[in-house]
Design an enzyme around this catalytic site. Structure first.
Site, PDB file in Angstrom:
ATOM      1  N   GLU A   1      56.569  52.440 -39.874  1.00 27.55           N
ATOM      2  CA  GLU A   1      55.914  51.146 -40.082  1.00 27.55           C
ATOM      3  C   GLU A   1      54.937  50.832 -38.955  1.00 27.55           C
ATOM      4  O   GLU A   1      53.863  50.263 -39.177  1.00 27.55           O
ATOM      5  CB  GLU A   1      56.956  50.036 -40.217  1.00 27.55           C
ATOM      6  CG  GLU A   1      57.970  50.247 -41.328  1.00 27.55           C
ATOM      7  CD  GLU A   1      57.356  50.506 -42.687  1.00 27.55           C
ATOM      8  OE1 GLU A   1      56.212  50.104 -42.930  1.00 27.55           O
ATOM      9  OE2 GLU A   1      58.029  51.140 -43.511  1.00 27.55           O
TER      10      GLU A   1
ATOM     11  N   GLU B   1      49.265  55.668 -46.441  1.00 24.78           N
ATOM     12  CA  GLU B   1      50.656  56.132 -46.432  1.00 24.78           C
ATOM     13  C   GLU B   1      50.756  57.596 -46.005  1.00 24.78           C
ATOM     14  O   GLU B   1      51.676  57.984 -45.282  1.00 24.78           O
ATOM     15  CB  GLU B   1      51.286  55.948 -47.815  1.00 24.78           C
ATOM     16  CG  GLU B   1      51.474  54.501 -48.248  1.00 24.78           C
ATOM     17  CD  GLU B   1      52.489  53.743 -47.402  1.00 24.78           C
ATOM     18  OE1 GLU B   1      53.113  54.344 -46.508  1.00 24.78           O
ATOM     19  OE2 GLU B   1      52.650  52.528 -47.650  1.00 24.78           O
TER      20      GLU B   1
ATOM     21  N   TYR C   1      52.465  59.369 -50.237  1.00 22.84           N
ATOM     22  CA  TYR C   1      53.085  59.713 -48.961  1.00 22.84           C
ATOM     23  C   TYR C   1      52.992  61.219 -48.680  1.00 22.84           C
ATOM     24  O   TYR C   1      52.448  61.645 -47.662  1.00 22.84           O
ATOM     25  CB  TYR C   1      54.558  59.293 -48.949  1.00 22.84           C
ATOM     26  CG  TYR C   1      54.798  57.808 -48.938  1.00 22.84           C
ATOM     27  CD1 TYR C   1      55.224  57.151 -47.778  1.00 22.84           C
ATOM     28  CD2 TYR C   1      54.622  57.039 -50.085  1.00 22.84           C
ATOM     29  CE1 TYR C   1      55.464  55.783 -47.766  1.00 22.84           C
ATOM     30  CE2 TYR C   1      54.856  55.673 -50.090  1.00 22.84           C
ATOM     31  CZ  TYR C   1      55.274  55.050 -48.925  1.00 22.84           C
ATOM     32  OH  TYR C   1      55.499  53.696 -48.918  1.00 22.84           O
TER      33      TYR C   1
END
Length: 614
Positions: free
Chosen positions: A355, A377, A439
């Site tokens: 994060e 991401e 991702y």
């Protein structure tokens, strides 16, 4: 006919002209006064927004996001979850049943706009679920500013996704995407995406926010707290100031952020430490045996910021806050909301690192996550893997830090459910396919790029990308431009294959012929994505000899890599299925030979890449 040709010429030249404007970005300044009714999980809001139009376009309409309107039965988010069933986001559904459909009426999210004015003139507006369309009283001309004022009230929703009341760890309020937020406008127009559950986009903005709440609450937020001595939690010598209703006012300020997020709970503790040549770090969490790893994480988070500063570029803001809240982990300006009751230290730090990395690839390099989630991401995940490899070295040696990511990718590809990374974030049909595209393939974009251009060159590319585009809104085209300029290579083919298609890499050693003084190797491309090939020989005396087979489409060849020196062979045309070459080793001298000893290439069938010589 002549009139038609004239119209065509005007259209074409108008389009060409439209391409000539230099880069610009909009800017906003928010001033808000918030009065929270904590027992009822509601609040009243007043907002003054100064919006600067740096575009060459005259604006007659503006759009605002009202994200909390999604948290109710029958919303577009609910409809999407219902249609996806068990393939949807696991946080939004249980056994294929939408969690939004059963939100109690009194816990539905709401952002009710009472009125909005422009320079004192009342405006007409239309609420379209999570989007508010506003007709302006007067156009906002290029290079000018206007001021919006508005009042609204809001109901803090049941905590389902990111924001809301009473999350599963007992945090009272997670206040994220909680205010009417003006949408981003750029060359592609207004980015007024409905909130279906994925990511966000916004212009950079300054925030001046006063939050009035019961004096027993402690707030964690992204920004600078201006009156630490007048509220609970931040100063041992605090003299909490209250009004007649027993409420304290928290005064927050932040500059050049995409958003402002906060969380509030009566049981929060506040701890802080300073990173050398880095930010002041705040931990705001419920201190207990369940959150014991927070204390142990401090030296690791200190090292984390130092690694990120050295590897990608220096963190630009004065502080960063890790705040317990939300439903997992979600990044915001100068803060992240994370679940705090981790089972392991590595699990907690991994969440903090991921994060926190968004500060580089979503905040400072403010890419549009709604349209290109892989660019944030994926790059964030790449940095996470690099950092965690240093903070928690593997017990057993691995060829490179990304072996696990490549294995996850190749395993998922074989399910047949892969979807292109180019799809809009909210429009993937399968939650796992979204994660893989955004991702995993986003992370492997950089891993493959390092394989193609060399790791030292990739490091230069990443630093230059940050230096050129920090505090701006870059696109993949901007990144590709820098990658091509620094490497000297044509990389458009790679960007197209990896982002826009689900074609895969699959090379193999087809044949090995041993001669008296040399060995001839035939390789075959069985996949849909062409790549340059690193080929190596492990000799009987434990030496590794490397060769590089360039791909003709790059036009320039890799000059160096951290995995050893290499000899460059003739290029392999991308249209050619097989490639034959001879190396000066006999069978008796070879222990093994094959493709990609570094294990960086995302080959979906690596078993046929290596030949062991017996």
């Amino acid at each position: 006919m002549k009139r038609l040709y004239s119209l065509i010429l005007l259209t074409v030249f108008g389009f060409v002209s439209a391409q000539q404007y230099p880069y610009y970005q909009q800017y906003a300044k928010y001033k808000m006064d918030i009065d929270v009714d904590a027992p009822n999980f509601t609040y009243q809001g007043k907002q003054t927004l100064t919006y600067t139009n740096n575009s060459p376009d005259e604006l007659t309409i503006v759009y605002f996001h009202l994200y909390w309107n999604a948290f109710k039965a029958g919303s577009m988010m609910d409809q999407r979850v219902q249609s996806q069933g068990i393939n949807g986001d696991s946080r939004l559904q249980q056994n294929g049943i939408s969690r939004l459909a059963s939100i109690p009426k009194e816990e539905e999210g709401a952002q009710n706009i009472k009125w909005i004015k422009q320079n004192g003139k009342t405006l007409k507006f239309e609420i379209q679920e999570t989007i508010m369309k506003v007709q302006l009283a007067e156009p906002i001309k290029p290079n000018s500013s206007t001021t919006f004022t508005m009042e609204w009230d809001a109901v803090v929703p049941k905590q389902i996704r990111r924001a809301g009341r009473n999350n599963r760890e007992g945090v009272d309020m997670t206040m994220t995407q909680w205010y009417p937020k003006i949408a981003e406008y750029d060359y592609d127009g207004w980015h007024a995406f409905d909130y279906i559950g994925r990511e966000f986009h916004a212009p950079f903005a300054d925030f001046d926010i006063n939050i009035k709440i019961d004096k027993d609450y402690v707030i964690g937020a992204g920004g600078t707290l201006l009156n630490q001595n007048e509220v609970k939690g931040y100063s041992q010598n605090a003299n909490v100031k209250t009004d007649a209703n027993g409420k304290a006012t928290w005064k927050w300020q932040a500059k050049n952020l995409l958003d402002f997020a906060w969380a509030a709970d009566k049981d929060f503790s506040v701890e802080t430490f300073t990173v050398l040549d880095g930010p002041q770090v705040y931990y705001v969490y419920q201190k207990s045996e369940k959150t014991k790893f927070w204390e142990e994480s401090k030296p690791l988070i200190t090292k984390y910021f130092q690694i990120m500063n050295a590897t990608f570029g220096r963190y630009a803001y004065p502080s960063y806050s890790f705040v317990q809240g939300g439903d997992g982990g979600m990044e915001y300006g100068m803060t992240t909301m994370i679940l705090g009751e981790a089972k392991t230290l590595e699990g907690l730090v991994g969440l903090m690192v991921h994060e926190g990395n968004h500060s580089w690839f979503q905040q400072m390099l403010a890419t549009n996550e709604s349209t290109k989630p892989w660019l944030d991401e994926g790059f964030t995940s790449y940095a996470e893997t690099l950092v965690m490899h240093q903070l928690f070295p593997p017990a057993e040696p691995v060829a490179n830090p990304f072996v696990g990511t490549i294995n996850s990718y190749t395993k998922f590809v074989k399910t047949g459910k892969e979807e292109p990374a180019s799809w809009l974030a909210d429009h993937h049909d399968d939650g796992r396919a979204y994660s893989m595209a955004s991702y995993t393939k986003g992370e492997l974009y950089l891993v493959q790029l390092g394989y193609i251009v060399g790791e030292q060159t990739l490091s230069l590319i990443m630093k230059e990308y940050f230096n050129q585009w920090k505090m701006k809104h870059p696109t993949d085209r901007d990144f590709l431009h820098i990658a091509q300029k620094i490497s000297g290579m044509d990389l458009k083919w790679f960007n197209n294959y990896w982002v826009n298609t689900t074609k895969t890499i699959d090379y193999a050693v087809k044949n090995v012929e041993y001669g008296d003084g040399a060995t001839t190797v035939t390789l075959v491309n069985k996949g849909g994505v062409p790549m340059p090939v690193d080929f190596s020989v492990l000799t009987k005396d434990k030496k590794v000899v490397n060769y590089q087979i360039p791909l003709n489409m790059t036009r320039e060849w890799k000059k160096k890599d951290i995995y050893g020196n290499f000899t460059t062979l003739n290029y392999w045309p991308w249209t050619q299925k097989e490639y034959k070459f001879t190396i000066p080793f006999t069978k008796a001298e070879i222990s093994a030979l094959g493709i990609d000893f570094s294990q960086r290439m995302a080959d979906v069938n690596p078993a046929d890449n290596i030949v062991e010589v017996r």
